[in-house]
Write an enzyme that holds these catalytic residues in place. Structure first.
Site, mmCIF file in Angstrom:
data_model
loop_
_atom_site.group_PDB
_atom_site.id
_atom_site.type_symbol
_atom_site.label_atom_id
_atom_site.label_comp_id
_atom_site.label_asym_id
_atom_site.label_seq_id
_atom_site.Cartn_x
_atom_site.Cartn_y
_atom_site.Cartn_z
ATOM 1 C CG HIS A 115 -2.039 0.996 1.140
ATOM 2 N ND1 HIS A 115 -2.148 2.062 2.017
ATOM 3 C CD2 HIS A 115 -3.084 1.115 0.288
ATOM 4 C CE1 HIS A 115 -3.213 2.775 1.712
ATOM 5 N NE2 HIS A 115 -3.797 2.229 0.676
ATOM 6 C CE LYS A 117 -1.029 4.654 -2.022
ATOM 7 N NZ LYS A 117 -1.755 4.259 -0.801
ATOM 8 C CG ASP A 122 19.367 9.756 -10.652
ATOM 9 O OD1 ASP A 122 19.184 8.670 -11.237
ATOM 10 O OD2 ASP A 122 19.459 10.837 -11.255
ATOM 11 C CG HIS A 310 -6.730 8.443 -1.061
ATOM 12 N ND1 HIS A 310 -5.379 8.252 -1.261
ATOM 13 C CD2 HIS A 310 -7.285 7.216 -1.080
ATOM 14 C CE1 HIS A 310 -5.133 6.961 -1.402
ATOM 15 N NE2 HIS A 310 -6.273 6.306 -1.293
ATOM 16 C CE LYS A 312 -3.944 6.726 2.195
ATOM 17 N NZ LYS A 312 -5.371 6.615 2.278
ATOM 18 C CG ASP A 317 1.407 20.406 20.495
ATOM 19 O OD1 ASP A 317 0.189 20.662 20.484
ATOM 20 O OD2 ASP A 317 1.954 19.793 21.425
#
Length: 405
Positions: A115, A117, A122, A310, A312, A317
């Site tokens: 899951h 991404k 390089d 979508h 996450k 603070d």
């Protein structure tokens, strides 16, 4: 609690909102690549702007850049034959993580998905976040969207790049070893496993350069089973003033829920920006039963309505002396925290945290609807029944996998 993140102060981290900001940065980096591109994603969809990323990968491979692409067997599914043929013809090396067999997801071990991404270029630059290769205005299930998907990623340099690169390299060679075993090429499989265990990229920014404090936090099913959840719980436990979390699939376990309740009770303002639109039965209904205790403790729940949320991400603070923020692929639900391979970048930097906070507050104020505790308590009987059924099915699924949450 043991250390869950190895922070270093040699980073430059830039916040990117949506594919509209991420994809141009990805394409620019790929077009400048000299040696190799490592790319992992849950969904690889060439509709609309997604084609720009695919084209950039092919351009890089055609000029001799080593290009590794790994997609998830559930999230992506079979690519259209023309795209698959073009990628192969260009020289893009392509792998599918845990492709589904005849029984599909009926086998519990198939629930362990890729899951995260990640893209490393390089060995010097990494992109990490929740954004798939998927056009902001396109959804595979719902078609054209009226408003862009709400999501984030980061572009980063520094020592965490080498960590991301090494993790991706290990996964690539382990997948290659499994493929060799299936084809009965055992000597080659042994060689590939050795390559996986030795995968360490020495490239990257030199440690010690002045920059932002950041860390890469990975979750897998071997050594890093609970690092992301522990990073959240530690930050929430240390919060003094404010916690803002935006999460697409929000169904935290008991420890994480208690951490949020305790923070609210000690006077910390806790705000959650969650999915307001119906997307999937389990995603929508299984989360509702946990809202009651949070609302009773004073936690604010805002539901995002213009499009699919979508993101996450979280910021804690931001305006204090210990700012903390995270952007990644991990939802706060059982699939992400117990089963999937995930990757989050955690940043301790006031300017970065303030930037993320401002975007989340703007979304809550202009695109969210605050949930009223009385309205939640008085929701129709049918909805409450569906909520309990979904929650029970989730608990049953966890029991099948042998996990406690």
């Amino acid at each position: 609690m043991k250390r869950v993140a190895d922070f270093a102060g040699d980073h430059r981290v830039r916040l990117l909102q949506g594919a509209q900001e991420l994809f141009p940065a990805l394409v620019e980096a790929m077009d400048a690549a000299l040696s190799d591109i490592q790319f992992e994603t849950y969904i690889f969809d060439c509709t609309g702007a997604g084609a720009d990323v695919a084209e950039a990968l092919m351009r890089a491979a055609q000029r001799g850049v080593r290009t590794h692409l790994v997609v998830d067997g559930v999230g992506t599914g079979p690519l259209p034959p023309p795209w698959r043929q073009r990628l192969r013809a260009a020289g893009v090396q392509f792998r599918v993580y845990s492709p589904l067999g005849p029984l599909g997801l009926l086998l519990p071990h198939r629930w362990r998905r890729l899951h995260r991404k990640l893209c490393v270029v390089d060995g010097l630059l990494v992109f990490c976040g929740g954004i798939n290769v998927l056009d902001d205005f396109h959804d595979p299930s719902y078609g054209k969207l009226d408003a862009p998907r709400f999501d984030f990623a980061v572009e980063a340099t520094g020592s965490l790049v080498a960590q991301a690169s090494a993790a991706m390299e290990r996964l690539w060679w382990r997948m290659q070893a499994v493929r060799d075993v299936r084809q009965r090429r055992l000597p080659q499989a042994v060689q590939d496993l050795r390559a996986a265990s030795a995968a360490r990229h020495a490239r990257g920014q030199e440690a010690g350069q002045a920059g932002m404090r950041a860390a890469l936090v990975l979750r897998d099913n071997v050594r890093n089973r609970s690092r992301i959840e522990k990073a959240y719980r530690r930050a929430i436990g240390a919060a003094r003033h404010e916690i803002i979390i935006a999460n697409a699939y929000f169904l935290p376990g008991g420890k994480l829920r208690r951490a949020l309740v305790l923070a609210a009770r000690r006077g910390v303002r806790v705000r959650l920006l969650l999915q307001g639109r119906y997307e999937y039965f389990m995603q929508y209904h299984a989360a509702r039963p946990v809202y009651g205790a949070l609302l009773a403790a004073g936690v604010e729940i805002h539901e995002y309505e213009p499009s699919f949320l979508h993101a996450k991400v979280a910021v804690i603070d931001a305006q204090g002396d210990r700012p903390w923020a995270t952007v990644g692929s991990s939802n706060l639900d059982p699939l992400s925290l117990l089963l999937a391979r995930e990757a989050n970048v955690v940043v301790e930097d006031a300017a970065f945290a303030t930037d993320l906070r401002q975007r989340l507050v703007h979304a809550m104020q202009h695109a969210g609807r605050r949930m009223d505790p009385a309205r939640y308590a008085g929701r129709p009987l049918r909805q409450r029944v569906l909520d309990r059924v979904a929650f029970g099915l989730m608990r049953l699924a966890l029991w099948v996998t042998g996990n406690r949450y």
